[in-house]
Design an enzyme around this catalytic site. Sequence first.
Site, PDB file in Angstrom:
ATOM      1  N   THR A 487       0.841  -1.196   0.000  1.00 13.90           N
ATOM      2  CA  THR A 487       0.000   0.000   0.000  1.00 13.90           C
ATOM      3  C   THR A 487       0.876   1.246   0.000  1.00 13.90           C
ATOM      4  OG1 THR A 487      -0.146   0.287   2.406  1.00 13.90           O
ATOM      5  CG2 THR A 487      -1.678  -1.285   1.380  1.00 13.90           C
ATOM      6  N   CYS A 488       0.215   2.392  -0.147  1.00 11.58           N
ATOM      7  CA  CYS A 488       0.950   3.653  -0.182  1.00 11.58           C
ATOM      8  C   CYS A 488       1.051   4.293   1.198  1.00 11.58           C
ATOM      9  CB  CYS A 488       0.272   4.621  -1.153  1.00 11.58           C
ATOM     10  SG  CYS A 488      -1.401   5.085  -0.646  1.00 11.58           S
ATOM     11  N   ASP A 489       0.660   3.580   2.260  1.00 13.36           N
ATOM     12  CA  ASP A 489       0.687   4.135   3.610  1.00 13.36           C
ATOM     13  C   ASP A 489       1.946   3.709   4.354  1.00 13.36           C
ATOM     14  OD1 ASP A 489      -2.039   5.501   4.509  1.00 13.36           O
ATOM     15  OD2 ASP A 489      -2.497   3.917   3.076  1.00 13.36           O
ATOM     16  N   ASN A 540      -6.965   1.076  -0.185  1.00  7.20           N
ATOM     17  CA  ASN A 540      -6.295   1.150  -1.494  1.00  7.20           C
ATOM     18  C   ASN A 540      -7.013   0.336  -2.569  1.00  7.20           C
ATOM     19  OD1 ASN A 540      -2.684   1.632  -0.994  1.00  7.20           O
ATOM     20  ND2 ASN A 540      -4.403   3.025  -0.855  1.00  7.20           N
TER      21      ASN A 540
END
EC number: 4.1.1.19
Length: 551
Positions: A487-489, A540
């Site tokens: 994910t982008c977190d 996401n």
Amino acid sequence: RVEGWGAPYFVVNENGNVAVRPHGSQTLPSEEIDVMKVVKKVVGSKSLGGLGMSAPLIIRFPDVLKHRLESLQSAFDSAMRMQSYESYFQGVYPVKCNQDRYVVENIVEFGKPYAFGLEAGSKPELLLAMASMCKASPKALLVCNGYKDEEYISLALTARRLNFNCVIVLEQEEELDLVLNVSRKLSVRPVIGVRAKLRTKHGGHFGATSGEKGKFGLTSLEIVGIVRKLQKLGMLDCLQLLHFHIGSQIPCVEVLNDGVSEAAYIYSELAKLGANMKIIDIGGGLGIDYEGTKSSCSDMSVSYSLDEYAAAVVKAVRVACNQKGVKHPIICSESGRALVSHHSLLIFDVVSVHEKKDSVSAAVAGMNLNPLVDGLPEELMGEYQSVMAYTAMGDCRSSQICAEHMKARCLDLFKEGRLGLEQLATVDGMCDLVSSPAADTPAVCHVNLSIFKSIPDFWAIGQLFPVMPIHRLNERPTVRAILSDLTCDSHGKVDTFISGDDGGGSRGLPLHPFEGRSEPYYLGMFLGGAYQEALGGLHNLFIVPNVIHVV
């Protein structure tokens, strides 16, 4: 420590793969299920007889679920026989733990011989429970907990009209008036329970919602008020159940005994006041040992067995009722975590492994350092020489202190425009190399899943789950890594793991070399069958893991 947290369902077989024993310790060698063989079958090409699916996977073992339910029932049956208890055990499964249709339907099916029922905490869950319990035993309990409005109560009373053994548990005093009003409109006489707000509580994260400051429950004053109101209306016979909840993951039988004993005396007093008491619902709290340490000092472990839990409950209820001269009640429990955690296994594959020290070494090696170092401001040269000198002497502590100070000063100069990007990168790289031994820096293992979606309790409350490779366990691991999802977190990582004989958290998971091998490398997260799927959202927009049932 698979033998600690995994017993009696998970072992490592002679091929170095994780295997499942679906019937616990009674599983025959021929009945063991090699998890790696299941994964290969699932991800294999359809043209070669596989299912053509991809990781991540959730693999369910219904036979494990059946064994858990039967073990719980057997533990209470045995305790009651040994203590000459004059009633019986009748459990319910709290749907909130895992609302998957097949999980709920399996529990109803496996529990039918024992009149095992369901617990609902909301209107949607009540609808789900009613649909599922059409095939349950007629005696099975349908316990209605949670906040209740008129629509919820109407639905619960409709269930009673349809001959479900439905009990409305009052969590707040004002709910009684709603129940009475709706029951008059529908001409249905309700069966009522009250949830007591006990003074007993346990420490730690999971005990924070118990005790007198708990979210739900009635004080002794409120319970007496409900009794008087029902008595005045000639409906005291409707009050038949006492419910309470000490807290999830009860750590030891001493806390359990205190809570159950307090509740059993409340139950006995209600019976003495004339209520038609039949059932004491001990709620949830039956814990599982995520660490395998049998410790009462950790939120991730419990110090008792299933048999010891049941024996403590039965004894506390029996002693209180005998002292008060009250008939022994049916004992009901809402053990969700202990029922479903073991039956579900999350499998995910490793995408890549990034070893920080190697990448830093390669980056620094690719630079022509002399011109960059020579170009450092004069005020940094002394610090640079101190770092290199301490490093040459092997004084890691002093070298690290000087390196951190140098990096901070470089950043200040960079923001003042007095230091170039290449020089800043050179200093950072050199300081990273000399400031800490390579063994202290775990690699970063990128894995094919979303932590927020598949293991949300790790991110939200720091809950640790057993994580390990499911194959190559006859090889010595040489890499220590943290897990980073796709994910982008920035919080999408698992950086603390269960380790050692004393449990606790360890930074870094032992893994096998991954690079240069053609076959995928698979990891498994165990004991996650409760809450993780129910809490996972659409983070996401990752797809839901493919679910496989092994029967």
